[in-house]
Every structure is written in structure tokens, then in C-alpha cells.
Motif scaffolding. Structure first.
Motif, PDB file in Angstrom:
ATOM      1  N   GLN A   1      34.795  39.144  34.458  1.00 12.80           N
ATOM      2  CA  GLN A   1      34.124  38.054  33.758  1.00 12.80           C
ATOM      3  C   GLN A   1      32.634  38.135  34.081  1.00 12.80           C
ATOM      4  OE1 GLN A   1      36.163  34.436  35.004  1.00 12.80           O
ATOM      5  NE2 GLN A   1      37.688  34.688  33.384  1.00 12.80           N
ATOM      6  N   GLY A   2      31.907  38.884  33.255  1.00 17.17           N
ATOM      7  CA  GLY A   2      30.504  39.125  33.555  1.00 17.17           C
ATOM      8  C   GLY A   2      30.380  39.986  34.789  1.00 17.17           C
ATOM      9  N   ASP A   3      29.610  39.511  35.781  1.00 18.78           N
ATOM     10  CA  ASP A   3      29.461  40.260  37.021  1.00 18.78           C
ATOM     11  C   ASP A   3      30.443  39.792  38.094  1.00 18.78           C
ATOM     12  OD1 ASP A   3      28.390  37.795  37.483  1.00 18.78           O
ATOM     13  OD2 ASP A   3      26.540  38.511  38.427  1.00 18.78           O
ATOM     14  N   ARG A   4      31.407  38.957  37.707  1.00 19.97           N
ATOM     15  CA  ARG A   4      32.430  38.444  38.626  1.00 19.97           C
ATOM     16  C   ARG A   4      33.815  38.910  38.170  1.00 19.97           C
ATOM     17  NH1 ARG A   4      30.839  36.018  43.264  1.00 19.97           N
ATOM     18  NH2 ARG A   4      32.231  34.218  43.069  1.00 19.97           N
ATOM     19  N   LEU A   5      34.825  38.661  38.992  1.00 22.64           N
ATOM     20  CA  LEU A   5      36.186  39.075  38.696  1.00 22.64           C
ATOM     21  C   LEU A   5      37.139  37.907  38.914  1.00 22.64           C
ATOM     22  CD1 LEU A   5      35.937  42.425  40.637  1.00 22.64           C
ATOM     23  CD2 LEU A   5      36.409  42.298  38.190  1.00 22.64           C
ATOM     24  N   LEU A   6      37.994  37.653  37.917  1.00 27.16           N
ATOM     25  CA  LEU A   6      39.065  36.669  38.066  1.00 27.16           C
ATOM     26  C   LEU A   6      40.269  37.411  38.623  1.00 27.16           C
ATOM     27  CD1 LEU A   6      40.050  33.747  37.572  1.00 27.16           C
ATOM     28  CD2 LEU A   6      40.858  34.516  35.333  1.00 27.16           C
TER      29      LEU A   6
ATOM     30  N   CYS B   1      41.448  33.280  42.082  1.00 23.35           N
ATOM     31  CA  CYS B   1      40.077  32.929  42.456  1.00 23.35           C
ATOM     32  C   CYS B   1      39.112  33.861  41.731  1.00 23.35           C
ATOM     33  CB  CYS B   1      39.870  33.013  43.967  1.00 23.35           C
ATOM     34  SG  CYS B   1      40.259  34.614  44.706  1.00 23.35           S
ATOM     35  N   THR B   2      37.859  33.452  41.676  1.00 19.05           N
ATOM     36  CA  THR B   2      36.797  34.258  41.079  1.00 19.05           C
ATOM     37  C   THR B   2      35.926  34.795  42.203  1.00 19.05           C
ATOM     38  OG1 THR B   2      36.816  32.888  39.094  1.00 19.05           O
ATOM     39  CG2 THR B   2      34.884  34.275  39.449  1.00 19.05           C
ATOM     40  N   VAL B   3      35.735  36.125  42.241  1.00 18.11           N
ATOM     41  CA  VAL B   3      35.039  36.751  43.359  1.00 18.11           C
ATOM     42  C   VAL B   3      34.100  37.840  42.850  1.00 18.11           C
ATOM     43  CG1 VAL B   3      36.963  36.306  44.929  1.00 18.11           C
ATOM     44  CG2 VAL B   3      36.861  38.473  43.690  1.00 18.11           C
ATOM     45  N   SER B   4      33.263  38.330  43.740  1.00 24.02           N
ATOM     46  CA  SER B   4      32.403  39.472  43.431  1.00 24.02           C
ATOM     47  C   SER B   4      33.188  40.765  43.653  1.00 24.02           C
ATOM     48  CB  SER B   4      31.183  39.461  44.355  1.00 24.02           C
ATOM     49  OG  SER B   4      31.583  39.720  45.706  1.00 24.02           O
ATOM     50  N   PRO B   5      32.718  41.888  43.107  1.00 22.32           N
ATOM     51  CA  PRO B   5      33.404  43.166  43.350  1.00 22.32           C
ATOM     52  C   PRO B   5      33.534  43.494  44.839  1.00 22.32           C
ATOM     53  CG  PRO B   5      31.901  43.388  41.506  1.00 22.32           C
ATOM     54  CD  PRO B   5      31.647  42.025  42.086  1.00 22.32           C
ATOM     55  N   ALA B   6      32.516  43.157  45.627  1.00 22.00           N
ATOM     56  CA  ALA B   6      32.588  43.419  47.066  1.00 22.00           C
ATOM     57  C   ALA B   6      33.678  42.575  47.721  1.00 22.00           C
ATOM     58  CB  ALA B   6      31.229  43.135  47.720  1.00 22.00           C
ATOM     59  N   GLU B   7      33.805  41.323  47.300  1.00 26.77           N
ATOM     60  CA  GLU B   7      34.854  40.455  47.841  1.00 26.77           C
ATOM     61  C   GLU B   7      36.241  40.960  47.451  1.00 26.77           C
ATOM     62  OE1 GLU B   7      33.434  35.901  48.155  1.00 26.77           O
ATOM     63  OE2 GLU B   7      33.155  36.780  46.149  1.00 26.77           O
ATOM     64  N   LEU B   8      36.358  41.484  46.233  1.00 28.25           N
ATOM     65  CA  LEU B   8      37.642  42.017  45.797  1.00 28.25           C
ATOM     66  C   LEU B   8      38.070  43.179  46.684  1.00 28.25           C
ATOM     67  CD1 LEU B   8      40.044  42.291  43.891  1.00 28.25           C
ATOM     68  CD2 LEU B   8      38.592  43.654  42.371  1.00 28.25           C
TER      69      LEU B   8
ATOM     70  N   ASP C   1      43.591  43.196  52.626  1.00 25.55           N
ATOM     71  CA  ASP C   1      44.414  42.255  53.393  1.00 25.55           C
ATOM     72  C   ASP C   1      45.540  41.613  52.596  1.00 25.55           C
ATOM     73  OD1 ASP C   1      42.834  42.469  55.773  1.00 25.55           O
ATOM     74  OD2 ASP C   1      41.310  41.238  54.797  1.00 25.55           O
ATOM     75  N   PHE C   2      45.464  41.648  51.276  1.00 26.78           N
ATOM     76  CA  PHE C   2      46.434  40.926  50.459  1.00 26.78           C
ATOM     77  C   PHE C   2      46.885  41.770  49.273  1.00 26.78           C
ATOM     78  CE2 PHE C   2      43.415  37.795  52.234  1.00 26.78           C
ATOM     79  CZ  PHE C   2      44.288  37.085  53.055  1.00 26.78           C
ATOM     80  N   VAL C   3      47.938  41.295  48.621  1.00 28.49           N
ATOM     81  CA  VAL C   3      48.407  41.927  47.392  1.00 28.49           C
ATOM     82  C   VAL C   3      47.635  41.346  46.222  1.00 28.49           C
ATOM     83  CG1 VAL C   3      50.341  42.192  45.805  1.00 28.49           C
ATOM     84  CG2 VAL C   3      50.722  42.394  48.269  1.00 28.49           C
ATOM     85  N   VAL C   4      46.881  42.190  45.524  1.00 32.19           N
ATOM     86  CA  VAL C   4      46.171  41.788  44.308  1.00 32.19           C
ATOM     87  C   VAL C   4      47.003  42.268  43.132  1.00 32.19           C
ATOM     88  CG1 VAL C   4      44.087  42.056  42.928  1.00 32.19           C
ATOM     89  CG2 VAL C   4      43.919  41.864  45.417  1.00 32.19           C
TER      90      VAL C   4
END
Length: 298
Positions: free
Chosen positions: A252-257, A230-237, A243-246
Motif C-alpha cells: 500500500q504505497g510505501d507501506r505493507l498490509l 498490521c501496516t508496517v514498513s518493508p524493514a519491519e516486515l 519471528d512470526f508466520v506471515v
């Protein structure tokens, strides 16, 4: 079957278990032993290398108990421990000749094999240089060479790629792959990439226990429905990491894949993706016995 481990246990003072009733069998080929630091991998390697003895259980080599009859295995053993010492006053070539003599190799046979190993491990330019002048990576390559000196039927290498650059690591994996039809290679590491392309079987350890055993393909298949992207913001990451294994993230710009491993969908925008061996390893270690599964839904 060359190796048969039966309910092997290793306990230390205070009752702490380094190995907890571990059982597995292995024939010729490459067995990748994966696990985080403290999983019990090195303790297991030391038992199989006849350096220490188990508290209970057995390890059989060609049907013979290693603890009861270590000499039979030692004649067929090549071992590179995690921390490998050398005699600094000797050159690389002299050091290998010394160990070849200890292993009972004839001088002519040893000379030919040592020259071949020095060439294949890119050590010929420094073969006659004192080991005190070797870098950490060079010393590791000398360690690999000495483990292969007697063309062992059982080759045990514990964290062997420490200090090697990417090209050297690739060459080392190729070296291990050769002769796999005639010998058992046990490659212990916590670096998944060291084993994913060459191991026939993967054993995953955590907290002294064997938690998974199978081919890389079989282990990946077990997590095929647990891999998400998923694509999320740094705060969401940051929240997802609680809670999960990343397993991986790419900006990707100001977002994270982000690649995640979870039993259920971890984010409203998450899509399924193909699994990797690293996904399987991270999932099984995170869900080791006694730990709650990764099932939270965002």
C-alpha cells in the motif's frame, strides 16, 4: 468406517521415520491431507495404495489389513501418484482403454466412461492424439481420468493439480466433490486452496506425524485468537518474518498490509482479524511438536 489407520510407522535405512505412529479413521467424504514437502504424505499414500508396506502398525480397509490382503482394496482403488507416467506411443483414448482393460472393465462400459471423462476433463479435442504430444497439464488430466475409471470406493490423489491452470483446478475440485457420499477421497497436497472449499476433514502432517485432524471450520476456530493484521514498513516486515508466520502481505504505497499468525500480539499496531484455513495450516506446521511456540511480543 471405511479406513482405519492404527499407529502406522514407516522407517527407512538409518532409522529415519517417514511416518511416525500415525493413527486416524475416515468414512465416505473428502479427506484433505496437508503438509509441507517431506511431511510423509507420499509415503502414506503409497502404503494406502498397496505399493509399499509399513514398518509397523496397520491400515485397515473395510476391516481388512491392506498389507495382508491387498487384492480386496485394489479392486476398489483409484490412484494418481505424484509422478505419473504414460505410454507415449498411445493416444489418450487408447491409454485409458488399456488401463480400463487392466482394471477389468467391460469394453462397452469403459468406452462410455472414457468418453465422459475425456469430455469433463477437456481432453476430447486431443483424445486421439499421441500422449507424446501432450503438455504437462494434459498428462495430469489423463492421470486424473485413469484414477476415476473404475468408479473407485477409495480414490487417492497425490498433488493432483500440478500443471493445471486455475480453471482446470476448479473443475477438478468439482469432479472430486461428486460422489463423495459413496466414496472416500484422500487428496494429498501442500496447496491449501486445493482442499479448503471441498474437504470434509483436514489432516495436517509434519515430520511424519499427524499434528492436527478436524473439519476446516474446527481448525480455523483453533487459531481464531492468533490472527493479526498490521501496516508496517518493508524493514519491519523483514523483522516480523524472522519471528512470526506471515501468511500474506499487500503493498500500500510505501507501506505493507501484513497478515500474521502468532500466539500474542506481534506488533504494537496489530489488530485481530478473521482466520483462514491457510492461517491454521501455517500456524500448526510452524508449531509442530518439539518446536518453540510463536509467542514473542514486539
Amino acid at each position: 468406517m471405511l479406513l482405519d489407520i492404527q499407529e502406522l510407522t514407516q522407517s527407512y535405512k538409518g532409522g529415519k521415520l517417514a511416518i511416525d505412529q500415525l493413527s486416524l479413521t475416515a468414512g465416505a467424504g473428502i479427506l484433505g491431507l496437508l503438509g509441507p514437502n517431506g511431511a510423509g504424505k507420499t509415503s502414506l499414500m503409497r502404503i494406502l495404495a498397496t505399493i509399499s508396506q509399513p514398518s509397523s502398525g496397520k491400515a485397515l480397509w473395510r476391516g481388512q489389513d491392506i498389507a495382508m490382503n491387498p487384492s480386496q482394496l485394489r479392486g476398489e482403488l483409484g490412484y494418481l501418484p505424484q509422478y505419473f507416467g504414460v505410454y507415449d506411443q498411445l493416444s489418450g483414448r487408447e491409454f485409458l482403454h488399456y488401463l480400463a482393460g487392466m482394471k477389468g472393465l467391460k469394453h462397452a462400459d469403459a468406452d462410455k466412461q472414457i468418453s465422459e471423462l475425456l469430455a469433463r476433463l477437456n481432453l476430447l479435442p486431443v483424445a486421439d492424439t499421441s500422449l507424446s504430444q501432450y503438455s504437462g497439464g494434459m498428462r495430469q488430466r489423463i492421470g486424473i481420468a485413469q484414477a476415476l475409471l473404475n468408479d473407485p470406493a477409495l480414490l487417492i490423489v497425490d498433488e493432483p493439480t500440478v500443471g493445471l491452470d486455475p480453471q482446470e483446478r476448479a473443475g477438478f475440485r468439482q469432479l472430486l466433490s461428486e460422489g463423495r457420499e459413496e466414496r472416500l477421497v484422500i487428496l494429498s497436497t501442500h496447496i491449501v486452496s486445493d482442499v479448503e472449499s471441498i474437504a470434509d476433514t483436514i489432516a495436517i502432517m509434519a515430520a511424519g506425524k499427524l499434528i492436527q485432524l478436524g473439519s476446516p471450520q474446527a481448525l480455523q476456530a483453533k487459531v481464531a485468537d492468533k490472527c493479526w493484521q498490521c501496516t508496517v514498513s518493508p524493514a519491519e516486515l523483514t523483522e516480523l518474518q524472522r519471528d512470526f508466520v506471515v501468511s500474506h502481505s499487500t503493498r500500500q504505497g510505501d507501506r505493507l498490509l501484513v497478515n500474521l499468525v502468532a500466539d500474542l500480539c506481534p506488533h504494537p499496531g496489530a489488530q485481530r482479524r478473521a482466520p483462514s484455513l491457510e492461517d491454521a495450516y501455517l500456524y500448526f506446521v510452524a508449531n509442530k511438536p518439539g518446536q518453540a511456540p510463536l509467542t514473542k511480543v514486539a
